[in-house]
Write a protein that holds these residues in place. Structure first.
Motif, short mmCIF file in Angstrom:
data_model
loop_
_atom_site.label_atom_id
_atom_site.label_comp_id
_atom_site.label_asym_id
_atom_site.label_seq_id
_atom_site.Cartn_x
_atom_site.Cartn_y
_atom_site.Cartn_z
N LEU A 55 0.45 -1.09 -0.02
CA LEU A 55 -0.02 -0.04 0.00
C LEU A 55 0.52 1.39 0.19
N ALA A 56 2.24 0.73 0.67
CA ALA A 56 2.92 2.51 0.97
C ALA A 56 3.84 2.57 0.03
N ARG A 57 4.03 1.52 -0.94
CA ARG A 57 4.76 1.53 -2.59
C ARG A 57 4.20 1.75 -3.55
N LYS A 58 2.79 1.83 -3.35
CA LYS A 58 1.88 2.05 -4.69
C LYS A 58 1.25 3.45 -4.26
N SER A 59 0.75 4.07 -3.19
CA SER A 59 -0.15 4.94 -3.15
C SER A 59 0.89 6.59 -2.46
N PRO A 60 0.31 7.31 -2.34
CA PRO A 60 0.85 8.60 -2.16
C PRO A 60 0.98 8.55 -0.69
N VAL A 61 1.02 7.82 0.45
CA VAL A 61 1.21 7.66 2.30
C VAL A 61 2.03 8.85 2.25
N ALA A 62 2.26 8.93 3.66
CA ALA A 62 2.65 10.42 4.00
C ALA A 62 3.39 9.87 5.13
N ALA A 63 3.31 8.62 5.47
CA ALA A 63 4.50 8.12 6.43
C ALA A 63 4.09 7.10 6.78
N ILE A 64 5.01 6.05 7.90
CA ILE A 64 5.20 5.19 7.73
C ILE A 64 3.78 4.59 9.29
N GLY A 65 3.14 4.66 9.50
CA GLY A 65 2.17 4.79 11.25
C GLY A 65 0.61 4.91 11.48
N GLU A 66 0.17 4.69 12.53
CA GLU A 66 1.31 5.02 13.44
C GLU A 66 1.44 3.32 14.07
N ILE A 67 2.63 3.45 14.23
CA ILE A 67 3.13 2.38 14.97
C ILE A 67 3.85 2.35 16.26
N GLY A 68 4.43 1.41 17.28
CA GLY A 68 5.27 1.58 18.32
C GLY A 68 4.91 1.13 19.30
N LEU A 69 4.85 1.23 20.80
CA LEU A 69 4.45 0.46 22.05
C LEU A 69 3.92 1.18 22.24
N ASP A 70 2.73 0.19 23.48
CA ASP A 70 1.88 0.67 24.22
C ASP A 70 1.90 -0.45 25.64
N PHE A 71 2.95 0.76 26.73
CA PHE A 71 2.65 -0.25 27.86
C PHE A 71 2.33 -0.20 28.91
N TYR A 72 0.95 0.42 28.39
CA TYR A 72 -0.03 0.93 29.69
C TYR A 72 -1.71 0.49 29.23
N ARG A 73 -1.14 -0.36 28.04
CA ARG A 73 -3.32 -1.01 27.87
C ARG A 73 -2.17 -2.36 27.55
N ASP A 74 -0.96 -2.70 26.96
CA ASP A 74 -0.95 -3.84 27.36
C ASP A 74 -1.66 -4.65 26.19
N LEU A 75 -2.27 -4.39 25.02
CA LEU A 75 -3.58 -4.96 24.03
C LEU A 75 -2.74 -6.13 23.50
N ALA A 76 -1.49 -6.31 23.23
CA ALA A 76 -0.78 -7.65 21.78
C ALA A 76 0.34 -7.45 23.39
N PRO A 77 0.50 -8.70 23.38
CA PRO A 77 2.43 -9.10 24.12
C PRO A 77 3.85 -8.47 23.87
N ARG A 78 4.53 -8.10 25.10
CA ARG A 78 4.88 -7.17 24.48
C ARG A 78 6.49 -7.45 23.23
N HIS A 79 6.54 -8.41 23.02
CA HIS A 79 7.71 -9.04 22.33
C HIS A 79 7.38 -8.58 20.93
N VAL A 80 5.76 -9.09 20.62
CA VAL A 80 5.25 -8.77 19.58
C VAL A 80 4.63 -7.64 19.13
N GLN A 81 4.66 -6.13 19.98
CA GLN A 81 4.19 -5.12 19.92
C GLN A 81 6.13 -4.47 19.37
N ARG A 82 7.48 -4.70 19.72
CA ARG A 82 8.81 -4.87 19.44
C ARG A 82 8.71 -5.01 18.45
#
Ligand SMILES: [Zn+2]
Length: 272
Positions: A84-111
């Motif tokens: 999608l990012a290759r074929k369309s004019p996307v401005a950025a990859i996002g939103e990506i990151g780490l959320d250790f407050y809600r921990d909705l996915a295991p931390r090693h998977v988030q990383r």
């Protein structure tokens, strides 16, 4: 005055009933450009579809998996984000990151999913929109690798935005040194958010962005309601108050900073 709302989720269901009215209010409030951020494949595709809209205000899409959705980010799904990012004019990859407050996915998977998407951004020469909650100190090794691999510093461009930054001024300064911009929301004006006002006052103006993160984080006077990009002015006012400068100066600087960060987009449109 022109404002650049560098982070929103306008493609979300909470805007389905009245999106055009929300956009009209944004335009009337001077919110000239609004970044619409993906959180998974479907919302990234929806952001790209909104990006194709040609009316005012200008909408820019990002594509990526939010850390809350990291468990869904299979290899196949990450390939679709990259395509999608290759074929369309996307401005950025996002939103990506780490959320250790809600921990909705295991931390090693988030990383892992964060690293995989930073690698996509580096391959495509795109900046990133980074989410962190209770993980501001944990971003460092991930972002340091990205800073080494991305072609953006060599082009004199920033690496991305730390969106709705909730860390300390000291942490913010480290990320600025690495080449990132720091984005503040209307929530920087919440009574208990002294640290965000220290960040607003303490960083160089050239390192700051403003955003609404709509529909989240409404201004103090409208807490409990749906936020929308017309309120981006409130974030600018908080920064202006914290620094003791005019809102015009904040609007002009944050718009210029955001234009430079996401500048691949006009260039792609021009060459198309
Ligand atoms: Zn967001």
């Amino acid at each position: 005055m022109r404002f650049f709302d560098s982070h929103s989720h306008l493609q979300g269901a909470r805007f389905d009933e009245d999106r055009e009215a929300v956009l009209a209010r944004a335009a009337a409030a001077g919110a000239d450009t609004i970044v619409v951020c993906g959180e998974d494949v479907a919302s990234s595709e929806a952001a790209v579809a909104l990006d194709a809209r040609t009316d005012h205000p200008r909408l820019l899409a990002t594509a990526g998996f939010h850390p809350h959705e990291a468990a869904q980010a299979t290899e196949d799904a990450l390939d679709r984000i990259e395509e999608l990012a290759r074929k369309s004019p996307v401005a950025a990859i996002g939103e990506i990151g780490l959320d250790f407050y809600r921990d909705l996915a295991p931390r090693h998977v988030q990383r892992q999913v964060f690293d995989a998407q930073l690698a996509i951004a580096a391959r495509l020469g795109l900046p990133v929109s980074v989410h962190s909650r209770d993980a501001e100190g944990e971003l460092q090794p991930h972002l340091a690798r990205f800073a080494n691999e991305s072609p953006l510093p060599g082009q004199g461009r920033a690496l991305g935005a730390l969106h709705a930054f909730g860390g300390t001024l000291e942490q913010a300064r480290k990320y600025v040194e690495m080449g990132f911009l720091v984005s503040l929301t209307c929530s920087a004006g919440y009574p208990r958010n002294d640290e965000a006002r220290l960040v607003a006052a303490g960083l160089p103006l050239a390192s700051l962005l403003i955003e609404t993160d709509s529909p989240a984080l409404p201004p103090q006077a409208r807490r409990g309601t749906r936020n929308e990009p017309a309120n981006v002015r409130v974030a600018a006012e908080v920064v202006a108050d914290a620094r003791g400068i005019s809102i015009e100066a904040v609007a002009a600087a944050t718009t210029a900073n955001a234009e430079a960060l996401f500048s691949a987009i006009p260039a792609m449109e021009a060459s198309a």
